[in-house]
Design a protein around this motif. Sequence first.
Motif, PDB file in Angstrom:
ATOM      1  N   SER A  48       0.710  -1.241  -0.342  1.00 12.00           N
ATOM      2  CA  SER A  48       0.015  -0.312   0.170  1.00 12.00           C
ATOM      3  C   SER A  48       0.970   0.881   0.025  1.00 12.00           C
ATOM      4  O   SER A  48       1.490   1.471   1.050  1.00 12.00           O
ATOM      5  N   GLY A  49       0.562   2.249  -0.902  1.00 11.92           N
ATOM      6  CA  GLY A  49       2.291   2.867  -1.107  1.00 11.92           C
ATOM      7  C   GLY A  49       3.024   2.250  -1.218  1.00 11.92           C
ATOM      8  O   GLY A  49       3.971   1.235  -1.491  1.00 11.92           O
ATOM      9  N   ASP A  50       4.232   2.725  -0.667  1.00  8.14           N
ATOM     10  CA  ASP A  50       5.992   2.417  -0.295  1.00  8.14           C
ATOM     11  C   ASP A  50       5.739   1.558   1.089  1.00  8.14           C
ATOM     12  O   ASP A  50       6.901   0.673   1.416  1.00  8.14           O
ATOM     13  N   GLN A  51       4.630   0.880   2.122  1.00  4.82           N
ATOM     14  CA  GLN A  51       3.965   0.072   3.012  1.00  4.82           C
ATOM     15  C   GLN A  51       4.181  -0.693   2.556  1.00  4.82           C
ATOM     16  O   GLN A  51       3.647  -1.264   1.369  1.00  4.82           O
ATOM     17  N   VAL A  52       4.708  -2.272   3.020  1.00 10.45           N
ATOM     18  CA  VAL A  52       4.333  -3.751   3.415  1.00 10.45           C
ATOM     19  C   VAL A  52       3.657  -4.441   4.479  1.00 10.45           C
ATOM     20  O   VAL A  52       4.132  -4.445   5.170  1.00 10.45           O
ATOM     21  N   ARG A  53       2.850  -5.127   4.267  1.00 15.13           N
ATOM     22  CA  ARG A  53       2.037  -5.816   5.032  1.00 15.13           C
ATOM     23  C   ARG A  53       2.264  -6.718   4.726  1.00 15.13           C
ATOM     24  O   ARG A  53       2.043  -8.094   4.255  1.00 15.13           O
ATOM     25  N   VAL A  54       2.573  -8.207   6.308  1.00 19.23           N
ATOM     26  CA  VAL A  54       2.301  -9.162   6.046  1.00 19.23           C
ATOM     27  C   VAL A  54       1.446 -10.177   7.460  1.00 19.23           C
ATOM     28  O   VAL A  54       1.612  -9.178   8.291  1.00 19.23           O
ATOM     29  N   ASP A  55       0.491 -10.710   6.316  1.00 18.96           N
ATOM     30  CA  ASP A  55      -0.405 -11.244   7.564  1.00 18.96           C
ATOM     31  C   ASP A  55      -0.313 -12.664   7.259  1.00 18.96           C
ATOM     32  O   ASP A  55       0.292 -13.955   6.529  1.00 18.96           O
ATOM     33  N   LEU A  56       0.529 -13.623   8.510  1.00 20.45           N
ATOM     34  CA  LEU A  56       0.296 -14.801   8.803  1.00 20.45           C
ATOM     35  C   LEU A  56      -0.959 -15.341   9.672  1.00 20.45           C
ATOM     36  O   LEU A  56      -1.277 -14.811  10.592  1.00 20.45           O
ATOM     37  N   ARG A  57      -1.232 -17.286   9.202  1.00 20.46           N
ATOM     38  CA  ARG A  57      -1.712 -17.258  10.317  1.00 20.46           C
ATOM     39  C   ARG A  57      -2.148 -19.090   9.824  1.00 20.46           C
ATOM     40  O   ARG A  57      -1.841 -19.394   8.800  1.00 20.46           O
ATOM     41  N   THR A  58      -2.230 -19.589  11.403  1.00 18.13           N
ATOM     42  CA  THR A  58      -1.935 -20.978  11.073  1.00 18.13           C
ATOM     43  C   THR A  58      -3.244 -21.402  11.672  1.00 18.13           C
ATOM     44  O   THR A  58      -4.203 -21.532  12.390  1.00 18.13           O
ATOM     45  N   ASP A  59      -4.168 -23.082  10.251  1.00 13.16           N
ATOM     46  CA  ASP A  59      -5.097 -23.202  11.499  1.00 13.16           C
ATOM     47  C   ASP A  59      -4.362 -24.865  12.015  1.00 13.16           C
ATOM     48  O   ASP A  59      -5.652 -25.514  11.965  1.00 13.16           O
ATOM     49  N   ALA A  60      -3.268 -25.237  12.652  1.00 14.70           N
ATOM     50  CA  ALA A  60      -2.738 -26.308  12.753  1.00 14.70           C
ATOM     51  C   ALA A  60      -3.380 -26.095  13.463  1.00 14.70           C
ATOM     52  O   ALA A  60      -3.480 -25.262  14.946  1.00 14.70           O
ATOM     53  N   GLU A  61      -4.123 -27.669  13.891  1.00 13.81           N
ATOM     54  CA  GLU A  61      -4.024 -27.272  15.463  1.00 13.81           C
ATOM     55  C   GLU A  61      -2.884 -27.687  16.296  1.00 13.81           C
ATOM     56  O   GLU A  61      -2.075 -28.117  16.464  1.00 13.81           O
ATOM     57  N   GLY A  62      -3.409 -26.717  17.409  1.00 15.06           N
ATOM     58  CA  GLY A  62      -2.968 -26.655  18.422  1.00 15.06           C
ATOM     59  C   GLY A  62      -1.507 -25.651  18.319  1.00 15.06           C
ATOM     60  O   GLY A  62      -0.462 -25.855  18.369  1.00 15.06           O
ATOM     61  N   GLY A  63      -1.967 -25.012  17.232  1.00 11.83           N
ATOM     62  CA  GLY A  63      -0.618 -23.485  16.882  1.00 11.83           C
ATOM     63  C   GLY A  63      -0.927 -22.667  17.640  1.00 11.83           C
ATOM     64  O   GLY A  63      -1.525 -21.774  18.125  1.00 11.83           O
ATOM     65  N   ALA A  64       0.183 -22.502  18.644  1.00 15.67           N
ATOM     66  CA  ALA A  64       0.044 -21.926  19.653  1.00 15.67           C
ATOM     67  C   ALA A  64       0.604 -20.356  19.568  1.00 15.67           C
ATOM     68  O   ALA A  64       0.336 -19.434  19.932  1.00 15.67           O
ATOM     69  N   ALA A 152      -1.547 -16.232  14.739  1.00 16.04           N
ATOM     70  CA  ALA A 152      -2.438 -15.430  13.592  1.00 16.04           C
ATOM     71  C   ALA A 152      -0.900 -14.333  13.831  1.00 16.04           C
ATOM     72  O   ALA A 152      -0.679 -13.864  15.032  1.00 16.04           O
ATOM     73  N   LEU A 153      -0.685 -13.646  13.016  1.00 14.53           N
ATOM     74  CA  LEU A 153       0.375 -12.273  13.517  1.00 14.53           C
ATOM     75  C   LEU A 153       0.699 -11.491  11.649  1.00 14.53           C
ATOM     76  O   LEU A 153       1.090 -12.389  10.979  1.00 14.53           O
ATOM     77  N   GLY A 154       0.520  -9.906  12.099  1.00 15.04           N
ATOM     78  CA  GLY A 154       0.090  -9.647  11.228  1.00 15.04           C
ATOM     79  C   GLY A 154       1.088  -7.860  11.361  1.00 15.04           C
ATOM     80  O   GLY A 154       1.696  -7.948  12.508  1.00 15.04           O
ATOM     81  N   LEU A 155       2.284  -7.751  10.204  1.00 15.23           N
ATOM     82  CA  LEU A 155       3.385  -7.382  10.272  1.00 15.23           C
ATOM     83  C   LEU A 155       3.171  -6.003   8.988  1.00 15.23           C
ATOM     84  O   LEU A 155       2.727  -5.950   8.313  1.00 15.23           O
ATOM     85  N   THR A 156       2.993  -4.304   9.442  1.00 22.25           N
ATOM     86  CA  THR A 156       3.727  -3.499   8.675  1.00 22.25           C
ATOM     87  C   THR A 156       4.803  -3.154   8.700  1.00 22.25           C
ATOM     88  O   THR A 156       5.247  -2.764   9.675  1.00 22.25           O
ATOM     89  N   ILE A 157       5.227  -3.015   7.461  1.00 21.43           N
ATOM     90  CA  ILE A 157       6.885  -2.382   7.204  1.00 21.43           C
ATOM     91  C   ILE A 157       6.976  -1.336   6.805  1.00 21.43           C
ATOM     92  O   ILE A 157       6.141  -0.456   5.950  1.00 21.43           O
ATOM     93  N   ILE A 158       6.747  -0.135   7.751  1.00 20.89           N
ATOM     94  CA  ILE A 158       6.822   1.599   7.019  1.00 20.89           C
ATOM     95  C   ILE A 158       8.277   2.772   6.592  1.00 20.89           C
ATOM     96  O   ILE A 158       9.192   2.708   7.497  1.00 20.89           O
ATOM     97  N   PRO A 159       8.496   2.313   5.616  1.00 26.13           N
ATOM     98  CA  PRO A 159       9.761   3.090   5.140  1.00 26.13           C
ATOM     99  C   PRO A 159       9.322   4.696   5.502  1.00 26.13           C
ATOM    100  O   PRO A 159       8.650   5.357   5.153  1.00 26.13           O
ATOM    101  N   GLY A 160      11.093   5.759   5.155  1.00 22.35           N
ATOM    102  CA  GLY A 160      10.267   6.819   5.954  1.00 22.35           C
ATOM    103  C   GLY A 160      11.755   7.753   5.431  1.00 22.35           C
ATOM    104  O   GLY A 160      12.893   6.894   6.264  1.00 22.35           O
TER     105      GLY A 160
END
Length: 374
Positions: A48-64, A152-160
Amino acid sequence: MQAVRLLPEGGAWQRANRAELVAVEASSLALQLVAEEDATIAAGLSMSGDQVRVDLRTDAEGGAWLAADLRAGPEEHYLGFGERFDSLDQRGKEIDLWVEDGAQVGLTYIPVPFCLSSAGYGLHIDTDLRCVVRLATPDDPGVVSIRNAAPALGLTIIPGRTPKEILSAYTAIAGRPETPPAWVFGPWKSRDWQTADQAGIREDVEMQQALGLPATVKLIDARWEAAYHTFDFDPVKFPDPRAMIEHIQAHGSRLVVWLSPWMAVDNEDDPNDAYDECAERGYLIKNPAGEVYVHRLGNNPMLVGSCIDFTYPEAVAWWQDQIRRLAALGVGGINTDFGEQVPEDAVFYDGRTGKEMRNVFPRLYNEITYEALQ
């Protein structure tokens, strides 16, 4: 990104060792990552523009837990992650993004899942849950490892180009606080919270004016009530609170009083009918058995009670009514203390657990209190 890993409940970290392309669009792509023992992790990357978004998610049983490892430069330094009491540069540290009643070393009242890198970017971790961040630690100096206590884990890398530019972009995502009125930024005056009374308050504001000492806030810390919390001034210490507040205002200051987001059971010979009222109405958090969760509230082991359940609309309405009643009396602000006492196994009205609410609870408490003062 150097690695993505999964930690099953009671197991060991599993590293994703292959990736399958699922979809590609103009500014995004979707992958399926496969870890050891064939656990799968859905990965999405978008621009999105110069930002990078990373979204991770697992449905693995017992994924803590899910983790993402980023590269750390040999001379890269990190500033942020909220209120910290050790150093400005967090390189080499393991940061625990977890609300604690502490102001030392790795403990913090106000963890914030964001940092600035000297490499010219900001990192926003989109999580309300416990998150551990290892920043080029001595045993792994080339890696920033972000480990989130959720599947689940979401990250946004914001350059500037400048920290100001990065912070502006970050606050556009996370939200920006309102600017407090000018009087909040003036000198504050308080007294010993256990002995403050109406005569001492009058003396403070009169002597400040007589000596030409600037002041804009008179703070009355804990113990202005007969019990935690009645939302009424102790009639012995403060026999005429309205007259006291008018006297404070006449001498150029505003009154701010201390509060905490819980109700204490009868402690230190203080009767507390308000606690019983809140318990009967369901305004307090519950234990796994569905009973009011009575637990330690502060540094004093004798101080026990229960946190207000700010996910229960009726509890919120009651709390805000008490704040508005104080404002109508002339109280100018609330010193919102504490909020770090939520037990991990607590159960809230909306079904969330204390583990899910620990980092959220102080924010709710402050938002709800702030709204009542507007």
